[in-house]
Design a protein around this motif. Structure first.
Motif, PDB file in Angstrom:
ATOM      1  N   MET A 177       3.809   5.840  -2.930  1.00  0.00           N
ATOM      2  CA  MET A 177       4.975   6.239  -3.247  1.00  0.00           C
ATOM      3  C   MET A 177       4.856   6.522  -5.024  1.00  0.00           C
ATOM      4  N   ILE A 178       4.257   5.551  -5.715  1.00  0.00           N
ATOM      5  CA  ILE A 178       4.347   5.768  -7.178  1.00  0.00           C
ATOM      6  C   ILE A 178       3.279   6.919  -7.549  1.00  0.00           C
ATOM      7  N   GLU A 179       2.139   6.849  -6.871  1.00  0.00           N
ATOM      8  CA  GLU A 179       1.081   7.956  -7.158  1.00  0.00           C
ATOM      9  C   GLU A 179       1.637   9.510  -6.710  1.00  0.00           C
ATOM     10  N   ASP A 180       2.541   9.451  -5.802  1.00  0.00           N
ATOM     11  CA  ASP A 180       3.304  10.632  -5.413  1.00  0.00           C
ATOM     12  C   ASP A 180       4.501  11.211  -5.857  1.00  0.00           C
ATOM     13  N   GLY A 181       4.824  10.014  -6.992  1.00  0.00           N
ATOM     14  CA  GLY A 181       5.726  10.414  -7.968  1.00  0.00           C
ATOM     15  C   GLY A 181       7.297  10.332  -7.158  1.00  0.00           C
ATOM     16  N   ARG A 182       7.437   9.445  -6.382  1.00  0.00           N
ATOM     17  CA  ARG A 182       8.651   9.569  -5.496  1.00  0.00           C
ATOM     18  C   ARG A 182       9.723   8.754  -6.285  1.00  0.00           C
ATOM     19  N   TYR A 183      10.848   8.880  -5.759  1.00  0.00           N
ATOM     20  CA  TYR A 183      12.299   8.529  -6.429  1.00  0.00           C
ATOM     21  C   TYR A 183      11.893   7.067  -7.177  1.00  0.00           C
ATOM     22  N   CYS A 184      12.258   6.632  -8.085  1.00  0.00           N
ATOM     23  CA  CYS A 184      12.337   5.233  -8.513  1.00  0.00           C
ATOM     24  C   CYS A 184      12.963   4.154  -7.828  1.00  0.00           C
ATOM     25  N   ILE A 185      14.153   4.511  -7.361  1.00  0.00           N
ATOM     26  CA  ILE A 185      14.993   3.608  -6.853  1.00  0.00           C
ATOM     27  C   ILE A 185      14.549   3.441  -5.292  1.00  0.00           C
ATOM     28  N   ASP A 186      14.015   4.552  -4.784  1.00  0.00           N
ATOM     29  CA  ASP A 186      13.287   4.331  -3.266  1.00  0.00           C
ATOM     30  C   ASP A 186      12.121   3.325  -3.298  1.00  0.00           C
ATOM     31  N   ILE A 187      11.483   3.581  -4.541  1.00  0.00           N
ATOM     32  CA  ILE A 187      10.182   2.476  -4.632  1.00  0.00           C
ATOM     33  C   ILE A 187      10.651   1.198  -5.088  1.00  0.00           C
ATOM     34  N   ASN A 243      13.474  -0.226  -4.045  1.00  0.00           N
ATOM     35  CA  ASN A 243      13.852  -0.771  -2.792  1.00  0.00           C
ATOM     36  C   ASN A 243      12.549  -1.488  -1.819  1.00  0.00           C
ATOM     37  N   GLN A 244      11.611  -0.708  -1.640  1.00  0.00           N
ATOM     38  CA  GLN A 244      10.545  -0.976  -0.945  1.00  0.00           C
ATOM     39  C   GLN A 244       9.882  -2.498  -1.945  1.00  0.00           C
ATOM     40  N   MET A 245       9.904  -2.384  -2.810  1.00  0.00           N
ATOM     41  CA  MET A 245       9.429  -3.391  -3.635  1.00  0.00           C
ATOM     42  C   MET A 245      10.273  -4.996  -3.276  1.00  0.00           C
ATOM     43  N   VAL A 246      11.427  -4.732  -3.256  1.00  0.00           N
ATOM     44  CA  VAL A 246      12.474  -5.739  -2.810  1.00  0.00           C
ATOM     45  C   VAL A 246      12.130  -6.036  -1.489  1.00  0.00           C
ATOM     46  N   GLU A 256       0.859  -1.160  -0.008  1.00  0.00           N
ATOM     47  CA  GLU A 256       0.106  -0.064  -0.034  1.00  0.00           C
ATOM     48  C   GLU A 256       0.967   1.188   0.019  1.00  0.00           C
ATOM     49  N   GLY A 257       1.879   1.222   0.690  1.00  0.00           N
ATOM     50  CA  GLY A 257       3.018   2.420   0.839  1.00  0.00           C
ATOM     51  C   GLY A 257       3.530   2.689  -0.599  1.00  0.00           C
TER      52      GLY A 257
END
Length: 88
Positions: A25-35, A37-40, A20-21
């Motif tokens: 993050m994707i909806e908020d346009g956060r930095y791809c690498i941070d996204i 890392n959360q997926m991992v 959910e977070g």
């Protein structure tokens, strides 16, 4: 409910929150690498939950099947699952 199931449910609930977070993050346009890392991290929790469920299965269902002389089917099930897991 045994300990493996309790721990797997907790890992799944945590991964649900992470997913959910990640969506936010994707909806908020956060930095791809941070996204990523959360997926991992979410994938790691899903793997952990799966291993706990498999441990429970081996300790109970498979053990009981061998005691009752019907273990071959359970071995085939485990082998099928392992072949899927190893493809990733």
């Amino acid at each position: 409910m045994n300990e493996e199931k309790k721990k797997s449910i907790q890992a799944l609930k945590t991964s649900k929150g992470q997913i959910e977070g990640i969506i936010k993050m994707i909806e908020d346009g956060r930095y791809c690498i941070d996204i990523s890392n959360q997926m991992v991290a979410a994938q790691s929790l899903l793997k952990k939950a799966n291993l706990l469920i498999l441990k429970q299965h081996l300790n109970h269902c498979v053990k009981d099947a061998f005691i009752n002389n019907s273990g071959d089917e359970k071995v085939d099930e485990i082998m099928d699952l392992l072949s899927k897991l190893l493809k990733d």
